[in-house]
Design a protein around this motif. Structure first.
Motif, PDB file in Angstrom:
ATOM      1  N   GLU A 179      52.148-120.267  33.285  1.00 27.30           N
ATOM      2  CA  GLU A 179      51.696-118.890  33.117  1.00 27.30           C
ATOM      3  C   GLU A 179      52.848-117.962  33.445  1.00 27.30           C
ATOM      4  O   GLU A 179      53.699-118.279  34.271  1.00 27.30           O
ATOM      5  CB  GLU A 179      50.495-118.604  34.024  1.00 27.30           C
ATOM      6  N   ASP A 180      52.849-116.797  32.799  1.00 28.64           N
ATOM      7  CA  ASP A 180      53.877-115.797  33.090  1.00 28.64           C
ATOM      8  C   ASP A 180      53.479-115.014  34.340  1.00 28.64           C
ATOM      9  O   ASP A 180      52.315-115.057  34.767  1.00 28.64           O
ATOM     10  CB  ASP A 180      54.022-114.838  31.887  1.00 28.64           C
ATOM     11  N   ALA A 181      54.436-114.337  34.930  1.00 32.63           N
ATOM     12  CA  ALA A 181      54.165-113.446  36.063  1.00 32.63           C
ATOM     13  C   ALA A 181      54.080-112.015  35.529  1.00 32.63           C
ATOM     14  O   ALA A 181      54.307-111.770  34.345  1.00 32.63           O
ATOM     15  CB  ALA A 181      55.272-113.569  37.089  1.00 32.63           C
ATOM     16  N   GLY A 182      53.779-111.063  36.395  1.00 33.17           N
ATOM     17  CA  GLY A 182      53.728-109.654  35.984  1.00 33.17           C
ATOM     18  C   GLY A 182      55.121-109.069  35.864  1.00 33.17           C
ATOM     19  O   GLY A 182      56.119-109.788  35.859  1.00 33.17           O
ATOM     20  N   LYS A 183      55.175-107.749  35.762  1.00 36.66           N
ATOM     21  CA  LYS A 183      56.460-107.082  35.566  1.00 36.66           C
ATOM     22  C   LYS A 183      56.639-106.027  36.643  1.00 36.66           C
ATOM     23  O   LYS A 183      55.779-105.170  36.813  1.00 36.66           O
ATOM     24  CB  LYS A 183      56.429-106.381  34.200  1.00 36.66           C
ATOM     25  N   SER A 184      57.772-106.098  37.352  1.00 35.72           N
ATOM     26  CA  SER A 184      58.075-105.055  38.333  1.00 35.72           C
ATOM     27  C   SER A 184      58.956-104.017  37.672  1.00 35.72           C
ATOM     28  O   SER A 184      59.837-104.353  36.900  1.00 35.72           O
ATOM     29  CB  SER A 184      58.826-105.644  39.527  1.00 35.72           C
ATOM     30  N   MET A 185      58.689-102.754  37.987  1.00 38.17           N
ATOM     31  CA  MET A 185      59.543-101.691  37.443  1.00 38.17           C
ATOM     32  C   MET A 185      60.063-100.893  38.626  1.00 38.17           C
ATOM     33  O   MET A 185      59.298-100.276  39.355  1.00 38.17           O
ATOM     34  CB  MET A 185      58.740-100.813  36.501  1.00 38.17           C
ATOM     35  N   HIS A 186      61.384-100.977  38.801  1.00 39.36           N
ATOM     36  CA  HIS A 186      61.988-100.334  39.960  1.00 39.36           C
ATOM     37  C   HIS A 186      62.542 -98.964  39.600  1.00 39.36           C
ATOM     38  O   HIS A 186      63.105 -98.775  38.534  1.00 39.36           O
ATOM     39  CB  HIS A 186      63.097-101.224  40.518  1.00 39.36           C
ATOM     40  N   ASP A 187      62.380 -98.030  40.520  1.00 39.59           N
ATOM     41  CA  ASP A 187      63.006 -96.711  40.400  1.00 39.59           C
ATOM     42  C   ASP A 187      62.672 -95.981  39.108  1.00 39.59           C
ATOM     43  O   ASP A 187      63.493 -95.236  38.593  1.00 39.59           O
ATOM     44  CB  ASP A 187      64.541 -96.832  40.507  1.00 39.59           C
ATOM     45  N   GLN A 188      61.468 -96.187  38.584  1.00 38.31           N
ATOM     46  CA  GLN A 188      61.099 -95.527  37.333  1.00 38.31           C
ATOM     47  C   GLN A 188      60.911 -94.032  37.537  1.00 38.31           C
ATOM     48  O   GLN A 188      61.091 -93.238  36.636  1.00 38.31           O
ATOM     49  CB  GLN A 188      59.798 -96.113  36.779  1.00 38.31           C
ATOM     50  N   THR A 189      60.544 -93.669  38.766  1.00 42.91           N
ATOM     51  CA  THR A 189      60.264 -92.265  39.043  1.00 42.91           C
ATOM     52  C   THR A 189      61.475 -91.580  39.651  1.00 42.91           C
ATOM     53  O   THR A 189      61.384 -90.467  40.133  1.00 42.91           O
ATOM     54  CB  THR A 189      59.052 -92.150  39.996  1.00 42.91           C
ATOM     55  N   GLY A 190      62.607 -92.272  39.638  1.00 44.52           N
ATOM     56  CA  GLY A 190      63.833 -91.678  40.130  1.00 44.52           C
ATOM     57  C   GLY A 190      64.012 -91.861  41.631  1.00 44.52           C
ATOM     58  O   GLY A 190      65.083 -91.648  42.160  1.00 44.52           O
ATOM     59  N   GLY A 191      62.985 -92.286  42.323  1.00 39.69           N
ATOM     60  CA  GLY A 191      63.082 -92.447  43.769  1.00 39.69           C
ATOM     61  C   GLY A 191      63.214 -93.906  44.163  1.00 39.69           C
ATOM     62  O   GLY A 191      63.887 -94.674  43.494  1.00 39.69           O
ATOM     63  N   THR A 192      62.580 -94.268  45.252  1.00 45.43           N
ATOM     64  CA  THR A 192      62.710 -95.624  45.764  1.00 45.43           C
ATOM     65  C   THR A 192      61.434 -96.430  45.547  1.00 45.43           C
ATOM     66  O   THR A 192      61.300 -97.526  46.044  1.00 45.43           O
ATOM     67  CB  THR A 192      63.017 -95.592  47.276  1.00 45.43           C
ATOM     68  N   THR A 193      60.485 -95.870  44.802  1.00 42.35           N
ATOM     69  CA  THR A 193      59.238 -96.592  44.565  1.00 42.35           C
ATOM     70  C   THR A 193      59.416 -97.669  43.501  1.00 42.35           C
ATOM     71  O   THR A 193      60.204 -97.513  42.580  1.00 42.35           O
ATOM     72  CB  THR A 193      58.124 -95.659  44.050  1.00 42.35           C
ATOM     73  N   SER A 194      58.643 -98.733  43.645  1.00 38.87           N
ATOM     74  CA  SER A 194      58.565 -99.751  42.600  1.00 38.87           C
ATOM     75  C   SER A 194      57.127 -99.831  42.139  1.00 38.87           C
ATOM     76  O   SER A 194      56.200 -99.708  42.932  1.00 38.87           O
ATOM     77  CB  SER A 194      59.024-101.104  43.139  1.00 38.87           C
ATOM     78  N   LEU A 195      56.967-100.015  40.828  1.00 41.93           N
ATOM     79  CA  LEU A 195      55.627-100.133  40.262  1.00 41.93           C
ATOM     80  C   LEU A 195      55.463-101.557  39.732  1.00 41.93           C
ATOM     81  O   LEU A 195      56.447-102.211  39.398  1.00 41.93           O
ATOM     82  CB  LEU A 195      55.461 -99.137  39.114  1.00 41.93           C
ATOM     83  N   VAL A 196      54.232-102.016  39.679  1.00 40.72           N
ATOM     84  CA  VAL A 196      54.019-103.351  39.136  1.00 40.72           C
ATOM     85  C   VAL A 196      52.913-103.325  38.094  1.00 40.72           C
ATOM     86  O   VAL A 196      51.887-102.678  38.278  1.00 40.72           O
ATOM     87  CB  VAL A 196      53.750-104.382  40.264  1.00 40.72           C
ATOM     88  N   ASP A 197      53.186-103.978  36.970  1.00 40.31           N
ATOM     89  CA  ASP A 197      52.219-104.087  35.872  1.00 40.31           C
ATOM     90  C   ASP A 197      51.831-105.559  35.760  1.00 40.31           C
ATOM     91  O   ASP A 197      52.673-106.415  35.500  1.00 40.31           O
ATOM     92  CB  ASP A 197      52.883-103.601  34.571  1.00 40.31           C
ATOM     93  N   LEU A 198      50.547-105.833  35.978  1.00 41.81           N
ATOM     94  CA  LEU A 198      50.104-107.232  36.003  1.00 41.81           C
ATOM     95  C   LEU A 198      49.516-107.695  34.659  1.00 41.81           C
ATOM     96  O   LEU A 198      48.924-108.766  34.584  1.00 41.81           O
ATOM     97  CB  LEU A 198      49.097-107.428  37.145  1.00 41.81           C
ATOM     98  N   ASN A 199      49.672-106.880  33.614  1.00 42.78           N
ATOM     99  CA  ASN A 199      49.150-107.296  32.303  1.00 42.78           C
ATOM    100  C   ASN A 199      49.731-108.633  31.848  1.00 42.78           C
ATOM    101  O   ASN A 199      49.083-109.388  31.147  1.00 42.78           O
ATOM    102  CB  ASN A 199      49.482-106.246  31.233  1.00 42.78           C
ATOM    103  N   ARG A 200      50.975-108.908  32.240  1.00 40.97           N
ATOM    104  CA  ARG A 200      51.626-110.127  31.761  1.00 40.97           C
ATOM    105  C   ARG A 200      51.253-111.349  32.604  1.00 40.97           C
ATOM    106  O   ARG A 200      51.548-112.488  32.213  1.00 40.97           O
ATOM    107  CB  ARG A 200      53.144-109.915  31.761  1.00 40.97           C
ATOM    108  N   CYS A 201      50.618-111.137  33.757  1.00 38.68           N
ATOM    109  CA  CYS A 201      50.182-112.264  34.605  1.00 38.68           C
ATOM    110  C   CYS A 201      49.250-113.163  33.819  1.00 38.68           C
ATOM    111  O   CYS A 201      48.203-112.712  33.352  1.00 38.68           O
ATOM    112  CB  CYS A 201      49.394-111.751  35.811  1.00 38.68           C
ATOM    113  N   GLY A 202      49.603-114.419  33.683  1.00 44.30           N
ATOM    114  CA  GLY A 202      48.718-115.356  33.005  1.00 44.30           C
ATOM    115  C   GLY A 202      48.927-115.432  31.511  1.00 44.30           C
ATOM    116  O   GLY A 202      48.194-116.136  30.809  1.00 44.30           O
ATOM    117  N   VAL A 203      49.908-114.715  31.000  1.00 41.32           N
ATOM    118  CA  VAL A 203      50.246-114.874  29.575  1.00 41.32           C
ATOM    119  C   VAL A 203      50.887-116.253  29.411  1.00 41.32           C
ATOM    120  O   VAL A 203      51.697-116.664  30.231  1.00 41.32           O
ATOM    121  CB  VAL A 203      51.198-113.736  29.125  1.00 41.32           C
ATOM    122  N   PRO A 204      50.488-117.013  28.379  1.00 39.08           N
ATOM    123  CA  PRO A 204      50.960-118.402  28.280  1.00 39.08           C
ATOM    124  C   PRO A 204      52.421-118.519  27.851  1.00 39.08           C
ATOM    125  O   PRO A 204      52.873-117.811  26.958  1.00 39.08           O
ATOM    126  CB  PRO A 204      50.053-119.012  27.204  1.00 39.08           C
TER     127      PRO A 204
END
Ligand code: ADP
Ligand code: MG
Ligand code: ZN
Length: 487
Positions: free
Chosen positions: A130-155
């Motif tokens: 299974e695939d893992a999710g996707k982390s997106m770092h510094d998308q907002t210009g700061g030090t936050t990281s966001l995570v998108d779990l749509n890809r979790c479990g993609v074959p």
């Protein structure tokens, strides 16, 4: 070639992840669609919530079996899913379900073309995970990281190659062949930019001619075949230089920086994960019986290399043309359709190579979306065959067919492009031209035979390019000869 390049020989082995194009994920019913709103395609199973159980998607196994059979791998009658344990924010379960010591497919090979010659590279294995999710770092210009779990479990199918490749271009050919194969099989869209096909490249160097392998480096983060080739070229140079200077290569993972064109240190072997694999107690072993295999086998299409060879044999195409025309299933189908409808494989391939591929290139279009289909092209080429239009006019008509969607006949009729093959009217036109150019006629009769071309040109101008070129030539020469001996 510099001294370092000839002293060291590269050894390359690729690990490729292919995202299998099933509608739903591998262990739950969430959709796999790319590019949806973040975290909109998740459920308790792929979010790793407690108390849920994974259920294996049969379609995923079908996809992997297609690939395994196409590569001539041994299919395990019973394979086992294992937990690969590690912590990362894009992996909510804290383990990835993969296969470890009992993968679905073992052995097999990838067939490819290198410089117009067929070659094979062996596979170690193909396993499911299974695939893992996707982390997106510094998308907002700061030090936050966001995570998108749509890809979790993609074959995913992970395709592990033996270290059989020796040049970056061979690695490129291997990836090209693998991408073509998964597309032929309809199991993965092969899009490296979107990450549907991902490649980690392992590379070491050794003294040219040596029989043992050097220490390997793993390179990640290439999102095109060209990127893989460039990263390998750089890394091989780096390792050769290091050894030339008396240093040693460390086993490490490096990342490709496409902007600077260099590989950059990421982590060393000492920091490699200990994944603590063990069989997943939530999943029973996967049993694949003969009946299942037979079913998948009968659904396999003709494979790219087989089709290429058939094209060279059946249609007498040069290897170069056959490689281009079998690039995708849709293109090969299009060509065969055209050859059949037209009843002339050679004329069909000439037209494909010169005109269809040119227009696809210019328009950045794929053959599947190309609006002019084979029967319409055949109708156009029949007009050429019958002498109704010249090959040159046909190209113009084709451009207009592509632009407007109108059929060839209609364009030829509306624009009055039909070739003039009417002898009496052409002869009359020639005589008029000769009368108007007495000086040139005299020169021609005096031995300047090259002037025939001038008169043909005049005739073409007088008929707006529509005189049948062969006939125009004949009639001009005949008319000139008639003036040689005053009757
Ligand atoms: P891991 O599980 O750490 O990724 P593997 O032994 O499965 O290691 O090998 C992974 C990949 O590395 C394979 O594709 C293999 O072909 C390649 N490989 C192994 N040894 C070498 C080497 N010495 N040089 C280049 N590639 C290698
Ligand atoms: Mg690896
Ligand atoms: Zn889910």
């Amino acid at each position: 070639m510099n001294a370092s390049a000839s002293r060291w020989e590269a050894v390359i082995g690729l690990e490729v992840h292919a995202q299998l194009s099933t509608r739903t994920k591998i262990f739950c019913a969430c959709p796999t669609q790319f590019g949806s709103r973040a975290n909109s395609q998740t459920c308790p199973v792929c979010l790793g919530l407690p108390g849920v159980l994974p259920v294996l998607n049969r379609q995923v196994v079908d996809c992997a079996l297609r690939l395994g059979l196409a590569c001539g791998s041994r299919i395990a009658p019973a394979s086992v899913f294992a937990r690969k344990n590690y912590f990362y924010p894009d992996l909510p379960k804290n383990y990835q379900i993969s296969q470890y010591d009992k993968p679905l497919c073992e052995g097999g090979q990838v067939e490819m073309m290198v410089d117009g010659h067929p070659r094979t590279a062996r596979l170690v294995r193909i396993h499911l995970e299974e695939d893992a999710g996707k982390s997106m770092h510094d998308q907002t210009g700061g030090t936050t990281s966001l995570v998108d779990l749509n890809r979790c479990g993609v074959p995913l199918a992970e395709i592990v190659g033996e270290p059989d490749l020796r040049h970056p271009e061979e690695a490129g050919a291997y990836l090209t062949a693998l991408r073509q194969l998964v597309r032929y099989l309809g199991i993965c869209d092969g899009n490296m930019e979107e990450g549907s096909l991902r490649c980690d490249a392992n590379v070491s160097v050794r003294p040219t001619g040596a029989s043992t392998f050097g220490t390997r480096v793993e390179i990640k983060n290439m999102n095109s075949i060209r990127g893989v080739v460039a990263a390998l070229e750089h890394e091989i140079r780096r390792q050769g230089k290091l050894l030339d200077e008396g240093g040693t290569v460390n086993q490490e993972t490096r990342t490709w920086d496409p902007d600077r064109g260099v590989t950059v240190f990421m982590r060393s072997k000492e920091h490699a994960h200990d994944y603590r694999y063990f069989p997943d107690p939530d999943l029973v072993p996967l049993h694949v019986d003969e009946a299942w295999l037979a079913r998948v086998r009968t659904q396999l299409p003709e494979l790219p290399m087989a089709r290429l060879q058939r094209f060279t044999a059946q249609y007498a195409l040069p290897v170069y043309d056959a490689v281009l025309l079998t690039e995708s299933r849709e293109l090969a189908d299009y060509y065969e359709d055209l050859a059949r409808t037209l009843g002339d494989a050679k004329q069909a391939s000439n037209w494909m190579m010169a005109e269809v591929l040119r227009l696809l290139n210019e328009r950045g279009e794929s053959i599947g979306r190309f609006s002019v289909r084979p029967p319409a092209v055949a109708a156009l080429l029949h007009l050429v065959k019958d002498g109704a239009i010249s090959g040159k006019i046909a190209k113009e008509v084709f451009d207009e067919m592509v632009a407007t969607g109108a059929p060839a006949e209609a364009i030829v009729a509306r624009r009055g492009l039909r070739q003039i093959s009417d002898e009496p009217s052409l002869t009359a036109a020639v005589d008029k031209i000769l009368d108007a150019h007495p000086g040139q006629v005299k020169a021609y009769l005096g031995g300047k035979e090259g002037l025939a071309g001038f008169f043909v040109g005049q005739l073409m101008q007088a008929t707006a390019g529509q005189a049948n070129p062969k006939l125009a030539n004949q009639l001009v020469r005949a008319a000139l000869e008639r003036r040689r001996s005053p009757a």
